[in-house]
Design an enzyme around this catalytic site. Structure first.
Site, mmCIF file in Angstrom:
data_model
loop_
_atom_site.group_PDB
_atom_site.id
_atom_site.type_symbol
_atom_site.label_atom_id
_atom_site.label_comp_id
_atom_site.label_asym_id
_atom_site.label_seq_id
_atom_site.Cartn_x
_atom_site.Cartn_y
_atom_site.Cartn_z
ATOM 1 N N GLY A 70 0.823 -1.198 0.000
ATOM 2 C CA GLY A 70 0.000 0.000 0.000
ATOM 3 C C GLY A 70 0.861 1.253 0.000
ATOM 4 O O GLY A 70 2.019 1.245 -0.432
ATOM 5 N N SER A 71 0.310 2.328 0.536
ATOM 6 C CA SER A 71 0.975 3.629 0.455
ATOM 7 C C SER A 71 2.273 3.705 1.237
ATOM 8 O O SER A 71 3.041 4.663 1.066
ATOM 9 C CB SER A 71 0.018 4.725 0.920
ATOM 10 O OG SER A 71 -1.064 4.841 0.016
ATOM 11 N N ALA A 72 2.546 2.710 2.085
ATOM 12 C CA ALA A 72 3.816 2.706 2.816
ATOM 13 C C ALA A 72 5.012 2.645 1.868
ATOM 14 O O ALA A 72 6.133 2.997 2.247
ATOM 15 C CB ALA A 72 3.858 1.519 3.785
ATOM 16 N N ILE A 73 4.781 2.223 0.613
ATOM 17 C CA ILE A 73 5.893 2.100 -0.336
ATOM 18 C C ILE A 73 6.232 3.431 -0.997
ATOM 19 O O ILE A 73 7.301 3.580 -1.617
ATOM 20 C CB ILE A 73 5.548 1.043 -1.427
ATOM 21 C CG1 ILE A 73 6.830 0.460 -2.075
ATOM 22 C CG2 ILE A 73 4.661 1.658 -2.509
ATOM 23 C CD1 ILE A 73 7.639 -0.372 -1.121
#
Length: 524
Positions: A403-406
């Site tokens: 998800g957006s953690a990347i």
């Protein structure tokens, strides 16, 4: 005829040392039948029958795990002359391995000259002291076992995660079980059948006033214990039991112990496990099995036939308890994290960034490790297996789309490649976007179409803009993104005791299309 008689008289006689060498050779090979039949003297055979010599020693070799027997003797001088009228005595040394450790002793062995059926030879005088020096006729050899304790698992502060504690053995006193309905109720509470209870009650040793065990309950299961206590004829006794004080909160981490499986028994065949062993079945109980497992102690001793003489120890191997393992986990932090998730499906971790120490590894929801340890009923297992939240699935060791953690990682790769300029903004309009018609139905969607243009790196991070990162990924290209992700450690095996699933860029390790490139850039 005269020539044959003279020739016979000139033939060299067998010496007692040669006979002893043959006897020792058979002894080292545990060929007791041959030793008894052809090497023992008449008096020995009159005193000890075949079962006293052959069968007893064969059984002892099996029961005591006797192996690697090495018998040797001190040779006589080369010019030694033997007198058939006198016994021949030699010094021997006996060494062997047993289940209780090595045994070694020196002894004297005597051979006497006898005539049998017109032939002469030397024969061994034997008695039980050649098995063990202190053993005499009528004595018994016994084995005593001392149980080892399984090692315990503690958190960083010494709090118990998996420890040797106590629980309750539930049983019935037959003469007090006046209501048959209580047997049915007990079976239901313990998750067993009434047939199982009847089998226990019908054992040969059972008497009306004796406690007959039928099951186990953890002391933490107070609700169940209260229900059982209301059944007349049913009682309980303290018993040693593995305890998991943090229950569900650490269930996937701690795992549990149980009866060894056939697969484990085959896998650990060289490590002297048996069908009756209790071993780690999941989690750290399994991963740390070799460290947690203790080694039982064994004592071989002689129970003397003469009253008043204390038993004599032949060999003794003391019990070795399993290792106590202290984790980096903070059990209270783990419980706090688990409780805060309120039973929702998910995973959480806490890692000290300065030391790399893992402080919490949570998978929610969890299960009760004690129920698995004591043996779970089929209905209960089915209930857990069919639970849509899947409490048996360990989420913290699985792999997920990040998800957006990347997105910070994607940005860092673009910065290093020089394709991403932080202050340079992009004009992005609408909720969805695609490069061109070649993408077909595929479009990148963003959550905040209201984000004000131009969208630079700062706004892209604040609004978590998928379209911005997709466009940046297209600018840097597939090879650059894969190389950058590899540099961050994707695909590397994680040096972690629990055995986490290795991260991956994709199933193939490559990015095969622009659509996959866009998805990868923002973690989908």
């Amino acid at each position: 005829l005269l020539f044959l008689v003279l020739l016979s008289g000139c033939q060299e006689k067998v010496t007692p040392e040669e006979r002893l060498a043959e006897y020792v050779k058979h002894w080292n090979k545990a060929e007791f039948a041959e030793m008894y039949s052809n090497y023992l003297n008449k008096e020995t055979k009159n005193t000890f029958k075949t079962e006293d010599f052959v069968e007893r020693q064969e059984k002892l070799y099996g029961d005591l795990g006797i192996k690697d027997v090495k018998v040797s003797y001190k040779k006589a001088s080369k010019d030694k002359e033997w007198d058939v009228e006198k016994p021949a005595t030699f010094s021997i040394q006996v060494k062997m391995e047993t289940i209780a450790g090595p045994v070694e002793f020196d002894h004297k062995i005597t051979l006497v000259h006898e005539t049998r059926e017109d032939s002469e030879n030397w024969y061994v005088e034997w008695n039980p002291s050649f098995i063990f020096p202190e053993l005499a006729k009528g004595d018994a050899i016994r084995i005593q076992t001392s149980k080892s304790l399984r090692g315990e698992i503690l958190d960083r502060n010494g709090l118990p995660i998996a420890v040797n504690g106590t629980g309750y053995e539930i049983g019935i006193v037959p003469e007090k079980l006046t209501d048959e309905n209580n047997k049915v109720k007990l079976a239901d509470l313990l998750g067993i059948s009434t047939e199982t209870i009847d089998k226990q009650l019908n054992q040969g040793w059972v008497k009306p006033n004796l406690f007959v065990p039928v099951g186990y309950v953890a002391k933490s299961n107070t609700e169940l214990l209260d229900q059982i206590s209301q059944l007349a004829g049913v009682t309980r006794m303290d018993t040693a039991m593995r305890e998991y004080p943090y229950g569900e909160a650490l269930s996937h981490l701690s795992g549990y112990i149980g009866d060894i499986t056939g697969e484990q028994l085959e896998k650990w065949a060289k490590e002297e496990y048996t069908e009756s062993d209790i071993v780690g079945r999941q989690g750290l109980e399994l991963l740390l099995e070799k460290r947690l497992r203790g080694t039982d102690g064994t004592r071989i001793y002689i129970d003397k036939a003469v009253e008043g003489i204390e038993p004599i120890t032949v060999a003794e191997k003391p019990a070795v308890h399993g290792e106590t393992v202290r984790l980096t986990i903070d059990a209270e932090l783990q419980k706090l994290t688990y409780d805060s998730m309120k039973g929702e499906a998910g995973t959480s971790a806490a890692v000290n960034p300065k030391t790399g120490e893992t402080l919490a590894l949570v998978s929610s929801p969890g299960f009760n490790p004690t129920e698995f340890m004591l043996g779970m009923s089929g209905d209960k297992l089915k209930e857990l297996s069919e639970n849509p939240l899947n409490p048996l699935f360990n989420r913290f060791k699985a792999s997920y789309a990040p998800g957006s953690a990347i997105k910070p990682v994607t940005a860092a790769i673009g910065l290093a490649a020089g394709t991403l300029i932080p202050a340079e903004g992009r004009t992005i309009n609408g909720e969805t976007w695609q490069k061109d018609a070649s993408w077909g139905d595929y479009r990148v969607t963003r959550v905040h179409p209201e984000a004000p243009n131009p969208i630079d790196l700062n706004k892209a991070m604040v609004y978590s803009d998928n379209i911005y990162f997709a466009q940046e990924a297209l600018d840097m290209g597939r090879e650059q993104l894969v190389e950058g992700l590899t540099g961050f450690g994707f695909g590397e095996e994680i040096p972690f005791a629990y055995g986490m699933k290795t991260s991956q860029i994709s199933n193939e390790g490559t990015i095969s299309s622009e659509g996959q490139l866009a998805d990868t850039s923002f973690g989908q």
